[in-house]
Structures are given as structure tokens and as C-alpha cells.
Scaffold this active site. Structure first.
Site, PDB file in Angstrom:
ATOM      1  N   CYS A 120       0.750  -1.290   0.141  1.00  0.00           N
ATOM      2  CA  CYS A 120      -0.114  -0.046  -0.013  1.00  0.00           C
ATOM      3  C   CYS A 120       0.971   1.464   0.051  1.00  0.00           C
ATOM      4  O   CYS A 120       0.673   2.009  -0.537  1.00  0.00           O
ATOM      5  CB  CYS A 120      -1.014  -0.089   1.232  1.00  0.00           C
ATOM      6  SG  CYS A 120      -2.194   1.202   1.323  1.00  0.00           S
ATOM      7  N   CYS A 121       1.878   1.437   0.831  1.00  0.00           N
ATOM      8  CA  CYS A 121       2.890   2.474   0.907  1.00  0.00           C
ATOM      9  C   CYS A 121       3.693   2.533  -0.335  1.00  0.00           C
ATOM     10  O   CYS A 121       3.830   3.774  -0.864  1.00  0.00           O
ATOM     11  CB  CYS A 121       3.833   2.288   1.983  1.00  0.00           C
ATOM     12  SG  CYS A 121       3.194   2.325   3.837  1.00  0.00           S
ATOM     13  N   CYS A 201      -1.207   8.167   7.376  1.00  0.00           N
ATOM     14  CA  CYS A 201      -2.586   7.910   6.835  1.00  0.00           C
ATOM     15  C   CYS A 201      -3.413   7.266   7.762  1.00  0.00           C
ATOM     16  O   CYS A 201      -3.099   6.817   8.959  1.00  0.00           O
ATOM     17  CB  CYS A 201      -2.497   6.793   5.699  1.00  0.00           C
ATOM     18  SG  CYS A 201      -1.581   7.098   4.251  1.00  0.00           S
ATOM     19  N   CYS A 204      -3.736   3.692   9.212  1.00  0.00           N
ATOM     20  CA  CYS A 204      -2.559   3.187   9.903  1.00  0.00           C
ATOM     21  C   CYS A 204      -1.712   4.003  11.090  1.00  0.00           C
ATOM     22  O   CYS A 204      -0.601   3.922  11.452  1.00  0.00           O
ATOM     23  CB  CYS A 204      -1.464   2.839   8.890  1.00  0.00           C
ATOM     24  SG  CYS A 204      -1.762   1.601   7.635  1.00  0.00           S
ATOM     25  N   CYS A 227       7.486   3.884   5.981  1.00  0.00           N
ATOM     26  CA  CYS A 227       6.775   3.473   4.876  1.00  0.00           C
ATOM     27  C   CYS A 227       7.480   3.135   3.638  1.00  0.00           C
ATOM     28  O   CYS A 227       6.890   2.601   2.836  1.00  0.00           O
ATOM     29  CB  CYS A 227       6.087   4.895   4.460  1.00  0.00           C
ATOM     30  SG  CYS A 227       7.183   6.284   3.862  1.00  0.00           S
TER      31      CYS A 227
END
Length: 245
Positions: A120-121, A201, A204, A227
Site C-alpha cells: 500500500c505504501c 494515513c 495506519c 513507509c
């Protein structure tokens, strides 16, 4: 002045030796003197970002500011980014967003953070930043040693992935940061008062208890502490999922 990739490691070593005990403003002035328009600042507009952004506004207000708008930021962060940039007179803040093709291919339901935070990062931060920093010889981060983890041994200047990275606040702790904020009457991120000393975000990031580490609320419950944008990697380790970067 542009420098090729063979020159940059030597430049980083020399500047780190010269600046390792320097005031952050001196570090920034040296960075601008060395790289001029080939220098950018990467800022999250997070809990401590106002300090470095204010310094840059005094030295080079037209410096490109790279802001990673992941699509999963707190609304308060987006408001803070707009208001602080206007207050400081920063004229070139660039909102970096993930490619639609990457999101459609890898995270169509926007729930990748639940199963693979690294992936995702990667599509929301690493790939967009790598693309945006192409053409720059150096960039500036807001990292500090007191955040702990891998940052404990953070140099003031380093070479990473073919570029020179400046960490002007590496030597500063919370006392210096708070004093600078107060001296220059800088507005705090609105979530700081709600117990968020480090803000990423929303899926998280959580508030921390008193006495916990500054970054304890980031990816809480996992071993993840970064990240990925500050993790050294091989040239082909980061690839765009949906197109060219």
C-alpha cells in the site's frame, strides 16, 4: 549546478563532515548553495513539519515542496497543508498522488492496507515520490534521531539511491522543536492536541498514550516503522505497477 551520480556520494560525505553539528538553518543554506533549483523538500505537513517549512520559507520560498497525498490522509492534514503553505508563502507545493492505473490494478477496493501495508505504501508513496524526484540532485527530509528505530543513527547528510539527502533536524529533539514553534508562532497540526505526535494515513495511525514513543501510533501492532521512502533499495526494486514513472 548539476552533479552526476558518481559525484554525489563524495559530496554527501564532505557535507556531512562539515554540517553534522550545524544549526538546521545552516544545513539548509548549504543545501541550497550546493544544489540550487535541483533541490526539493519532501514534507508530510504532519505534526512537526511547520518547523522545517518555516525555515525553507525564509531561505528559498520557491523551493519545490513534495507532498504525498495518498488518498488516505486525515482531512485535518489536507486543511493544514493548504493553510500552512499559504501562511508561509510557499509558492511551489506539489501534491503527489498515486496513479489511477496502479490503484485500479493493485488496490481497487482501497483496502490493501488491511493485508499488505508495504504494498500500500509502495503505490501510494514510494512510486509517486520516486517519479517526482527524478531530475533533482538532492532532497530534504524532516527526520530526527529522537524518533528512534533506524533513525537513531541518522546522519545530517547522506547519499541514498543516487541522490544526496539532507536531514537538517537530525540533531534536534522535542524541546528545540517546541521552542522554535513558539518563537515563530507557528500553528500546530490540529491532531497534535488529540494525542497524535506523528501523523500518516488514517487507517495506519492512532493516538498514543502519554509516555509512548513519538511514532508508536504508526502501524501500531506491527514491526513496520517506515513507509519505504527512506529505505535504501536496489535501482530496480521499486517499479510502477501500472505504467512508467
Amino acid at each position: 549546478m548539476a552533479f552526476d551520480q558518481l559525484e554525489r556520494p563524495q559530496i554527501a560525505l564532505r557535507l556531512d563532515a562539515e554540517l553534522r553539528h550545524a544549526h538546521p538553518v545552516t544545513v539548509l543554506e548549504s543545501a541550497v548553495e550546493t544544489f540550487g533549483d535541483k533541490l526539493a523538500l519532501v514534507s508530510s505537513f504532519g505534526a512537526e513539519s511547520a518547523v522545517l517549512l518555516h525555515m525553507v520559507s525564509r531561505i528559498k520560498p520557491d523551493m519545490p515542496i513534495m507532498f504525498l497525498d495518498t488518498g488516505m490522509l486525515f482531512g485535518q492534514t489536507l486543511d493544514y497543508r493548504r493553510n500552512l503553505a499559504a501562511k508561509l508563502g510557499l509558492t511551489d507545493v506539489r501534491d503527489l498522488r498515486p496513479l489511477y492505473t496502479d490503484l485500479a490494478t493493485v488496490d481497487p477496493k482501497a483496502n490493501l492496507w488491511q493485508t499488505d501495508t508495504d504494498a500500500c505504501c509502495n503505490i501510494r508513496k514510494v512510486i509517486p515520490l520516486d517519479s517526482a524526484l527524478k531530475g533533482f540532485d538532492g532532497w530534504i527530509t524532516g527526520r530526527k534521531r529522537f524518533h528512534g528505530g533506524d533513525r537513531l543513527s541518522l546522519p545530517v547528510v547522506e547519499q541514498a539511491d543516487g541522490q544526496v539527502k539532507f536531514n537538517p533536524l537530525a540533531n534536534w529533539g522535542k524541546t528545540e522543536l517546541d521552542a522554535y514553534m513558539a518563537e515563530h508562532d507557528l500553528p500546530a497540526h490540529p491532531l497534535v492536541a488529540q494525542g497524535f505526535p506523528s501523523i500518516g494515513c488514517w487507517p495506519c495511525t492512532k493516538a498514543v498514550e502519554e509516555g509512548e514513543d513519538v511514532r508508536a501510533g504508526r502501524w501500531a501492532g506491527s514491526e513496520k516503522t517506515e513507509c519505504g521512502i527512506h529505505v535504501a533499495r536496489a535501482p530496480d526494486a521499486v517499479t510502477n505497477v501500472g505504467g512508467d514513472i
